[in-house]
Design an enzyme around this catalytic site. Structure first.
Site, mmCIF file in Angstrom:
data_model
loop_
_atom_site.group_PDB
_atom_site.id
_atom_site.type_symbol
_atom_site.label_atom_id
_atom_site.label_comp_id
_atom_site.label_asym_id
_atom_site.label_seq_id
_atom_site.Cartn_x
_atom_site.Cartn_y
_atom_site.Cartn_z
ATOM 1 N N LYS A 86 0.860 -1.187 0.000
ATOM 2 C CA LYS A 86 0.000 0.000 0.000
ATOM 3 C C LYS A 86 0.889 1.228 0.000
ATOM 4 O O LYS A 86 2.037 1.175 0.454
ATOM 5 C CB LYS A 86 -0.879 0.009 1.257
HETATM 6 P P1 NAD Z 1 -13.652 7.709 -2.290
HETATM 7 O O1 NAD Z 1 -12.667 8.786 -2.042
HETATM 8 O O2 NAD Z 1 -14.231 7.564 -3.658
HETATM 9 O O3 NAD Z 1 -14.895 7.872 -1.282
HETATM 10 C C1 NAD Z 1 -14.733 8.005 0.093
HETATM 11 C C2 NAD Z 1 -16.072 8.376 0.688
HETATM 12 O O4 NAD Z 1 -15.969 8.455 2.111
HETATM 13 C C3 NAD Z 1 -16.587 9.754 0.227
HETATM 14 O O5 NAD Z 1 -17.979 9.684 0.015
HETATM 15 C C4 NAD Z 1 -16.280 10.648 1.434
HETATM 16 O O6 NAD Z 1 -17.152 11.754 1.496
HETATM 17 C C5 NAD Z 1 -16.534 9.676 2.561
HETATM 18 N N1 NAD Z 1 -15.916 10.089 3.818
HETATM 19 C C6 NAD Z 1 -14.667 10.525 4.047
HETATM 20 N N2 NAD Z 1 -14.490 10.843 5.322
HETATM 21 C C7 NAD Z 1 -15.676 10.587 5.937
HETATM 22 C C8 NAD Z 1 -16.142 10.719 7.260
HETATM 23 N N3 NAD Z 1 -15.346 11.161 8.235
HETATM 24 N N4 NAD Z 1 -17.430 10.354 7.533
HETATM 25 C C9 NAD Z 1 -18.245 9.908 6.571
HETATM 26 N N5 NAD Z 1 -17.851 9.764 5.281
HETATM 27 C C10 NAD Z 1 -16.591 10.118 4.977
HETATM 28 O O7 NAD Z 1 -12.972 6.366 -1.795
HETATM 29 P P2 NAD Z 1 -13.345 4.873 -2.182
HETATM 30 O O8 NAD Z 1 -12.462 4.447 -3.284
HETATM 31 O O9 NAD Z 1 -14.836 4.747 -2.315
HETATM 32 O O10 NAD Z 1 -12.854 4.111 -0.865
HETATM 33 C C11 NAD Z 1 -13.658 4.005 0.313
HETATM 34 C C12 NAD Z 1 -13.093 2.940 1.198
HETATM 35 O O11 NAD Z 1 -13.062 1.710 0.479
HETATM 36 C C13 NAD Z 1 -11.657 3.162 1.700
HETATM 37 O O12 NAD Z 1 -11.532 2.607 2.997
HETATM 38 C C14 NAD Z 1 -10.834 2.366 0.714
HETATM 39 O O13 NAD Z 1 -9.577 1.958 1.283
HETATM 40 C C15 NAD Z 1 -11.740 1.173 0.520
HETATM 41 N N6 NAD Z 1 -11.478 0.430 -0.711
HETATM 42 C C16 NAD Z 1 -11.527 1.032 -1.926
HETATM 43 C C17 NAD Z 1 -11.295 0.278 -3.066
HETATM 44 C C18 NAD Z 1 -11.423 0.868 -4.443
HETATM 45 O O14 NAD Z 1 -11.314 0.108 -5.417
HETATM 46 N N7 NAD Z 1 -11.685 2.153 -4.585
HETATM 47 C C19 NAD Z 1 -10.962 -1.079 -2.952
HETATM 48 C C20 NAD Z 1 -10.932 -1.669 -1.688
HETATM 49 C C21 NAD Z 1 -11.199 -0.894 -0.568
#
Ligand code: NAD
Length: 424
Positions: free
Chosen positions: A114
């Site tokens: 990561k």
């Molecule tokens: P993203 O940036 O597209 O979305 C993140 C979301 O979380 C946004 O809607 C943001 O407003 C919200 N957020 C941030 N801080 C917050 C808070 N304090 N309270 C409430 N909401 C809050 O990110 P993503 O790609 O959707 O990733 C989200 C999670 O999923 C992360 O933990 C990431 O590690 C995990 N993840 C993502 C992927 C991927 O393919 N994108 C894969 C595996 C895991």
């Protein structure tokens, strides 16, 4: 004698502390492989880099960047890159370790890695963001590569950032290396279906878990925290299956609608306003009330540590889907288990993204690209198979799905470790 690592100071609920306690819980199920367990508690390689850039106003700004390769035992490192002002080495270590577990749980031929930069990318111009990405890529270029470690998007990074990373690495090695990152734009070797793959995996594992619980998705009430890539894609698929999205929380606000949101109205609002806050097709609610929402399924798709012990005792859902990485602290996990709430853990629930990243990497190597339908069918099959295997393990030992996922994954990682042996 093994000393604890001198460069991090985890607490029980911090990301690395959470990961270590998850590893402790799985030890009784590893038999004689447990003698290798210390390799799981130490990242193989942790790189901290200084990322200086010249800002648009002529000043020089420095940012702290990381790339951690937790394990390379089963294949090249694989895991995203996060841009966030609160990123720390400890957080990136935990995220890289969870990638090792996730990749092994789905049986992808990858280790875990990561990366991250301590930066608020929303405060940078596009040009500054490009410079930051290129300098960071150059700095970590000594340890990444198509057969060494393959970054991907995570929080606040996207296909454009992957394109700059691919281009920078390619310029440095003197040839186009599409396989160095995944999550690229389609015409640069990206894969169809990648953008929504994590949300699709959350839906597939949620659908299977609901079936086992005897819960009908048609009419099921779903609350979603985090409405970015993962949360919104999963919500759309649950909506298509007949579920009602009754509450959503993101960084901009918390909204609810007991009759279910009209997602066709909500999506353009989120795009234009940058979040769900201010959406008129529902009512605003206080952030903390989100955890009291009357719902059947709760999807957590924002950041780590969101389900604390205090919140766990208020959650009304029967099924929790961990789209985010590390959203539930260990004490909360125990409370949810005692209350009979089923948790599909991050390390399998959100593995859809890395599975399609694997498809992208395979397609780049063979220069032969698949249709979106082929990708979605293969993704569904892999996720269903992996979850069944984990469920069988959970039933056999009478353990939670999380400990079962760790048991399946750690068994694979440590068997590979034993078969490879220690060098020299
Ligand atoms: P993203 O940036 O597209 O979305 C993140 C979301 O979380 C946004 O809607 C943001 O407003 C919200 N957020 C941030 N801080 C917050 C808070 N304090 N309270 C409430 N909401 C809050 O990110 P993503 O790609 O959707 O990733 C989200 C999670 O999923 C992360 O933990 C990431 O590690 C995990 N993840 C993502 C992927 C991927 O393919 N994108 C894969 C595996 C895991």
């Amino acid at each position: 004698m093994n000393e604890s690592l001198s460069y991090v100071h985890p607490t029980p609920d911090s990301p690395w502390g959470t990961y270590l306690s998850q590893i402790d819980r799985v030890m009784p199920y590893l038999g004689r492989l447990a003698r290798w367990s210390e390799t799981l508690r130490r990242p193989k390689r942790s790189l901290i880099v200084d990322v200086p850039i010249e800002m648009d106003d002529g000043t020089i700004a420095h940012y702290e960047g990381y790339r951690v390769q937790h394990s390379l035992t089963r294949g090249p490192g694989k895991g995203g890159v996060r841009y966030h002002p609160d990123v720390t080495l400890e957080e990136v270590m935990a995220l890289s370790a969870w990638m090792s577990i996730k990749n092994a749980a789905v049986n992808l031929p990858f280790g875990g890695a990561k990366g991250g930069i301590r930066v608020d990318p929303k405060k940078l111009s596009l040009k500054e963001l490009e410079k930051l990405t290129r300098r960071y890529t150059s700095e970590i270029g000594i340890i990444i590569g198509p057969t060494q470690d393959i970054p991907a998007p995570d929080v606040n990074t996207n296909a454009q950032i992957m394109a700059w990373m691919m281009d920078t690495y390619s310029m440095n090695v003197g040839g186009t290396a599409t396989g160095v990152v995944t999550g690229k734009p389609i015409h640069l070797g990206g894969s169809l279906g990648r953008v929504k793959a994590t949300g699709r995996g959350v839906f597939v594992t949620g659908r299977e878990a609901a079936r086992r619980l005897g819960m009908n998705l048609d009419g099921a009430r779903v609350a979603v925290q985090g409405f970015g890539n993962v949360g919104s894609s999963a919500a759309e698929l649950f909506g298509q299956a007949g579920a009602k999205i009754v509450a959503i929380q993101d960084h901009s606000g918390t909204v609810c609608n007991a009759r279910g949101f009209d997602l066709a109205d909500l999506m353009p609002h989120v795009k234009d306003a940058g979040g769900v806050g201010g959406f008129q097709g529902g009512e605003a609610m206080a952030a903390e009330e989100f955890w009291d929402t009357d719902c059947d399924i709760l999807i957590v798709a924002a950041l780590e540590g969101q389900i604390t012990a205090a919140r766990a005792s208020r959650i009304k859902a029967k099924l929790v889907l961990e789209g985010a990485n590390g959203p539930t602290v260990p004490t909360a996990d125990d409370i949810l288990a005692d209350r009979g709430v089923l948790v599909v853990p991050d390390v399998i629930c959100n593995a859809g993204g890395v599975t399609v990243s694997y498809f992208e990497w395979v397609q780049d190597f063979s220069s032969f690209f698949w249709t979106e339908d082929e990708i979605n069918v293969r993704l569904d099959k892999i996720m269903v198979g992996a979850l069944k295997n984990i469920w069988d393990t959970a039933d056999l030992h009478r353990i939670s799905l999380r400990t079962a996922t760790f048991a399946v994954a750690c068994e694979r990682i440590l068997s590979a470790r034993e078969e490879r042996g220690l060098y020299p």
